[in-house]
Design a protein around this motif. Structure first.
Motif, PDB file in Angstrom:
ATOM      1  N   THR A   1       0.838  -1.197   0.000  1.00 35.13           N
ATOM      2  CA  THR A   1       0.000   0.000   0.000  1.00 35.13           C
ATOM      3  C   THR A   1       0.876   1.252   0.000  1.00 35.13           C
ATOM      4  O   THR A   1       2.061   1.192   0.332  1.00 35.13           O
ATOM      5  CB  THR A   1      -0.910   0.034   1.238  1.00 35.13           C
ATOM      6  N   ARG A   2       0.273   2.391  -0.367  1.00 35.64           N
ATOM      7  CA  ARG A   2       1.011   3.654  -0.346  1.00 35.64           C
ATOM      8  C   ARG A   2       1.391   4.026   1.082  1.00 35.64           C
ATOM      9  O   ARG A   2       2.471   4.547   1.327  1.00 35.64           O
ATOM     10  CB  ARG A   2       0.171   4.763  -0.984  1.00 35.64           C
ATOM     11  N   GLY A   3       0.499   3.752   2.033  1.00 35.46           N
ATOM     12  CA  GLY A   3       0.815   4.036   3.432  1.00 35.46           C
ATOM     13  C   GLY A   3       2.006   3.220   3.905  1.00 35.46           C
ATOM     14  O   GLY A   3       2.876   3.722   4.620  1.00 35.46           O
ATOM     15  N   GLY A   4       2.048   1.949   3.488  1.00 34.71           N
ATOM     16  CA  GLY A   4       3.183   1.105   3.840  1.00 34.71           C
ATOM     17  C   GLY A   4       4.475   1.610   3.214  1.00 34.71           C
ATOM     18  O   GLY A   4       5.542   1.570   3.836  1.00 34.71           O
ATOM     19  N   ALA A   5       4.388   2.111   1.974  1.00 35.75           N
ATOM     20  CA  ALA A   5       5.562   2.657   1.293  1.00 35.75           C
ATOM     21  C   ALA A   5       6.080   3.884   2.036  1.00 35.75           C
ATOM     22  O   ALA A   5       7.292   4.042   2.227  1.00 35.75           O
ATOM     23  CB  ALA A   5       5.211   3.001  -0.149  1.00 35.75           C
ATOM     24  N   LEU A   6       5.163   4.755   2.445  1.00 40.75           N
ATOM     25  CA  LEU A   6       5.572   5.961   3.166  1.00 40.75           C
ATOM     26  C   LEU A   6       6.221   5.612   4.509  1.00 40.75           C
ATOM     27  O   LEU A   6       7.209   6.230   4.911  1.00 40.75           O
ATOM     28  CB  LEU A   6       4.370   6.873   3.387  1.00 40.75           C
TER      29      LEU A   6
ATOM     30  N   ARG B   1       8.652   1.116  -9.751  1.00 41.53           N
ATOM     31  CA  ARG B   1       8.344  -0.306  -9.549  1.00 41.53           C
ATOM     32  C   ARG B   1       7.022  -0.481  -8.807  1.00 41.53           C
ATOM     33  O   ARG B   1       6.270  -1.426  -9.063  1.00 41.53           O
ATOM     34  CB  ARG B   1       9.467  -0.987  -8.762  1.00 41.53           C
ATOM     35  N   LEU B   2       6.716   0.420  -7.876  1.00 39.86           N
ATOM     36  CA  LEU B   2       5.488   0.315  -7.088  1.00 39.86           C
ATOM     37  C   LEU B   2       4.304   1.016  -7.750  1.00 39.86           C
ATOM     38  O   LEU B   2       3.184   0.947  -7.239  1.00 39.86           O
ATOM     39  CB  LEU B   2       5.703   0.927  -5.695  1.00 39.86           C
ATOM     40  N   ASN B   3       4.579   1.720  -8.855  1.00 41.54           N
ATOM     41  CA  ASN B   3       3.538   2.493  -9.547  1.00 41.54           C
ATOM     42  C   ASN B   3       2.941   3.564  -8.626  1.00 41.54           C
ATOM     43  O   ASN B   3       1.721   3.794  -8.611  1.00 41.54           O
ATOM     44  CB  ASN B   3       2.431   1.565 -10.077  1.00 41.54           C
ATOM     45  N   ILE B   4       3.796   4.206  -7.847  1.00 35.41           N
ATOM     46  CA  ILE B   4       3.408   5.328  -6.993  1.00 35.41           C
ATOM     47  C   ILE B   4       4.092   6.573  -7.535  1.00 35.41           C
ATOM     48  O   ILE B   4       5.314   6.579  -7.714  1.00 35.41           O
ATOM     49  CB  ILE B   4       3.841   5.102  -5.527  1.00 35.41           C
ATOM     50  N   PRO B   5       3.369   7.635  -7.823  1.00 33.82           N
ATOM     51  CA  PRO B   5       4.016   8.854  -8.325  1.00 33.82           C
ATOM     52  C   PRO B   5       5.089   9.334  -7.349  1.00 33.82           C
ATOM     53  O   PRO B   5       4.839   9.456  -6.148  1.00 33.82           O
ATOM     54  CB  PRO B   5       2.858   9.856  -8.418  1.00 33.82           C
ATOM     55  N   SER B   6       6.267   9.594  -7.866  1.00 35.82           N
ATOM     56  CA  SER B   6       7.378   9.945  -6.973  1.00 35.82           C
ATOM     57  C   SER B   6       7.162  11.272  -6.249  1.00 35.82           C
ATOM     58  O   SER B   6       7.725  11.500  -5.174  1.00 35.82           O
ATOM     59  CB  SER B   6       8.693   9.989  -7.752  1.00 35.82           C
ATOM     60  N   HIS B   7       6.321  12.168  -6.819  1.00 35.00           N
ATOM     61  CA  HIS B   7       6.105  13.449  -6.131  1.00 35.00           C
ATOM     62  C   HIS B   7       5.321  13.262  -4.831  1.00 35.00           C
ATOM     63  O   HIS B   7       5.319  14.134  -3.975  1.00 35.00           O
ATOM     64  CB  HIS B   7       5.393  14.445  -7.050  1.00 35.00           C
ATOM     65  N   ARG B   8       4.648  12.103  -4.690  1.00 34.53           N
ATOM     66  CA  ARG B   8       3.976  11.797  -3.423  1.00 34.53           C
ATOM     67  C   ARG B   8       4.978  11.390  -2.340  1.00 34.53           C
ATOM     68  O   ARG B   8       4.633  11.326  -1.158  1.00 34.53           O
ATOM     69  CB  ARG B   8       2.988  10.643  -3.619  1.00 34.53           C
ATOM     70  N   LEU B   9       6.211  11.088  -2.744  1.00 32.55           N
ATOM     71  CA  LEU B   9       7.207  10.578  -1.808  1.00 32.55           C
ATOM     72  C   LEU B   9       8.347  11.559  -1.537  1.00 32.55           C
ATOM     73  O   LEU B   9       8.898  11.585  -0.445  1.00 32.55           O
ATOM     74  CB  LEU B   9       7.800   9.261  -2.350  1.00 32.55           C
ATOM     75  N   LEU B  10       8.705  12.377  -2.540  1.00 31.42           N
ATOM     76  CA  LEU B  10       9.923  13.179  -2.415  1.00 31.42           C
ATOM     77  C   LEU B  10       9.796  14.317  -1.404  1.00 31.42           C
ATOM     78  O   LEU B  10      10.709  14.540  -0.604  1.00 31.42           O
ATOM     79  CB  LEU B  10      10.324  13.727  -3.780  1.00 31.42           C
ATOM     80  N   MET B  11       8.690  15.061  -1.425  1.00 30.49           N
ATOM     81  CA  MET B  11       8.534  16.121  -0.430  1.00 30.49           C
ATOM     82  C   MET B  11       8.432  15.547   0.983  1.00 30.49           C
ATOM     83  O   MET B  11       9.105  16.056   1.903  1.00 30.49           O
ATOM     84  CB  MET B  11       7.329  17.004  -0.745  1.00 30.49           C
ATOM     85  N   PRO B  12       7.637  14.501   1.221  1.00 33.34           N
ATOM     86  CA  PRO B  12       7.673  13.867   2.544  1.00 33.34           C
ATOM     87  C   PRO B  12       9.060  13.382   2.937  1.00 33.34           C
ATOM     88  O   PRO B  12       9.426  13.431   4.110  1.00 33.34           O
ATOM     89  CB  PRO B  12       6.693  12.699   2.393  1.00 33.34           C
TER      90      PRO B  12
END
Length: 589
Positions: A89-94, A127-138
């Protein structure tokens, strides 16, 4: 108001807009201010040079060496490989991303942590198909939050603590003392980023997407084996000074000639790759001896050991900012050719040579392999990320570098030796054991930060000795109505605002003597105000320019300025809401 007070206040007031709104480096601005104050007799030589002997400054310098050892041995890369994995999940990725980053940043300078994570996160997000902009600022914000947990977490914490021990030796703090506030702040901040913060970011097109199709920004031609260009140099063939195109590489029989020089001789069947726009192809078609390429696959999609494709994020200190790529002779200086420029998630269209570079622009470069090592610590680039043929760091000594850092933390935590002494010993050990070479240690030293800190001490001394700090303290007490709570709130807000405009070290050091004079005039414990300065200086969430890691993710994430206000504004309020009530609880007035 005395002459010294007028001069000091005038210089300090001029310093902040110069650092905030010009391209002059903060170290140059502050050193210039220091020289002016020394020349006018406001401070003496001892006060001007006092910052260069401060224990906090030297502790920061030695920690840079230990951080360089962990980077050189691949210590951060080793952790990344083990903790990212494949969450469902995205939450797990974060959670897998932010928790380790915050933990690392509690003990390491967060700039190399974020720099190492960004390329890994970009590949991981695909690889996870999650937009990287959802991860880089966090990612950037988590590193800042982690830095609030210990005195080692940020250079600002160490510098403010150095100021504190110079003024009140009996109030020296332990390595984990600020964790009483830092841990709750980090927990609340990380929970916000994982549950809500990333959802506030609108959809953005990232730099990697803008560079996905090389045929959008390159044109390929071949040298006709029977044509007139065979055996001519690039210069003689008229391919050196094209209006809207740059010859960046030659694919010759399965080998590549990268960053092509004017003296390179053309051979029949050479495949020439030009950077530019498709409309400029007309210019090439008019050159006799060139024919359209017959190959289906772009040359840039093939791996060659002789060249690398690299993404580089332009620093606000880059000497090319404001200059056109062609006029600045980028290729000559760096030995790299610009293939494309991405700004705000969109590739900059038009004549590539006419593009004027801006801070946080993402450049797609073709370079020879030594480019990465040579320019990795360059002040001109915030981040250099290799796109093809990435080599994995050697991890044999990673455990040793980590062990030395853990030992330094233990020695400082249990009071066996001072933080500076422990950091000095750690720096020596990583050099002796080969975890870090002397050249890598020199490259790892951020001299701009060190000079900024040292010069800031001189301005602080001028405020103190001239009487300006006392005068401003009186004004502050008037606004606060002699209420320590209002003074604490005002201190926090002022430092938090300044740190968004100038460097956090300069904001903290210059404000420190004013705050201390206020606390002394009020007759209260100075410790709540010292800790408030530490936390406020770390609350750099509102702008991409407030903190270097924010600027590092700005270009690759395709962010807009308002994205930081949207996500960072609420985070700033949360950090203040947690920190301000807790600080007097553990350090009463």
């Amino acid at each position: 108001m005395s002459f010294d007070v007028v001069i000091t206040l005038s210089v300090v007031i001029a310093v902040f807009p110069l650092m905030a709104f010009t391209r002059i480096g903060p170290d140059i601005v502050l050193l210039g201010a220091l020289i002016l104050l020394l020349t006018l007799g406001v401070i003496d030589t001892g006060e001007a040079l006092g910052g260069f002997s401060n224990s906090g400054l030297f502790t920061v310098a030695f920690l840079y060496v230990m951080v360089a050892s962990i980077r050189e041995t691949g210590g951060i890369d080793l952790i990344i490989r083990h903790v990212l994995g494949r969450p469902k999940t995205r939450g797990g990725a974060l959670a897998r991303l932010l928790l380790p980053v915050a933990s690392l940043s509690a003990f390491l300078n967060n700039t190399p942590v974020v720099a190492t994570y960004i390329p890994a996160v970009l590949g991981w997000s695909r690889r996870l198909n999650i937009p990287s902009h959802r991860l880089l600022m966090p990612l950037s914000f988590a590193s800042i939050l982690g830095g609030t947990v210990t005195l080692f977490g940020t250079s600002t914490n160490l510098v403010v603590h150095g100021l504190l021990t110079d003024r009140y030796p009996e109030l020296a703090m332990g390595l984990f003392d600020i964790a009483w506030v830092g841990v709750p702040v980090a927990i609340v901040g990380l929970a916000y980023l994982m549950l809500l913060g990333h959802r506030l970011l609108p959809q953005r097109r990232e730099a990697a997407q803008a560079f996905e199709n090389p045929r959008e920004f390159t044109i390929e031609m071949e040298v006709d084996p029977n044509g007139s260009l065979v055996d001519k140099t690039v210069e003689e063939a008229g391919l050196r000074h094209l209006q809207e195109l740059f010859l960046v590489e030659i694919d010759r029989g399965g080998n590549v000639v990268s960053v092509v020089g004017p003296g390179e001789r053309l051979k029949g069947g050479d495949r020439l790759v030009f950077a530019g726009t498709s409309t400029a192809a007309v210019e090439l078609q008019q050159i006799r001896g060139l024919i359209p390429s017959r190959h289906g696959e772009s040359s840039l999609e093939k791996d060659f050991k002789e060249r690398r494709l690299v993404e580089a994020v332009v620093s606000d200190q880059c000497q090319f900012v404001g200059k056109r790529i062609r006029d600045g002779h980028f290729r000559t200086l760096y030995g790299a050719a610009v293939l494309a420029v991405c700004r705000g998630g969109e590739r900059v269209a038009g004549n590539l040579g006419q593009v004027r570079l801006q801070p946080s622009d993402v450049l797609l470069l073709e370079a020879r392999p030594p480019f990465i090592e040579r320019h990795r610590q360059s002040r001109d680039f915030l981040l250099i990320s290799q796109l093809n043929g990435s080599a994995r760091p050697v991890h044999e000594k990673a455990w040793l570098a980590w062990s030395i850092l853990v030992g330094v933390i233990a020695l400082a935590s249990f009071g066996v030796m001072s933080m500076m002494n422990a950091a000095m010993l750690g720096a020596l050990l990583v050099l002796v054991t080969g975890c870090c070479t002397v050249s890598a240690a020199k490259r790892g030293m951020d001299t701009q930060v060190l000079l900024t800190i040292a010069a800031s001490f001189g301005l602080g001394a001028a405020l103190e000795s001239s009487g300006a700090a006392g005068m401003l303290a009186g004004k502050a007490l008037g606004f606060a109505d002699d209420n320590p709570w209002l003074l604490l709130l005002g201190t926090y807000l002022l430092v938090a605002l300044l740190t968004e405009l100038v460097t956090n070290n300069a904001a903290a050091v210059i404000i420190f003597p004013i705050v201390m004079a206020s606390a002394e005039s009020l007759g209260v414990n100075p410790m709540p105000f010292v800790v408030a300065v530490m936390f406020a200086a770390s609350s750099s969430f509102l702008t991409p320019i407030g903190y270097q890691t924010n600027l590092m993710v700005y270009g690759p994430g395709g962010y807009r300025f308002g994205d930081y206000l949207r996500v960072g504004g609420l985070l700033n309020l949360l950090v203040a809401a947690v920190a301000l009530p807790l600080i007097p609880l553990f350090w009463p007035f």
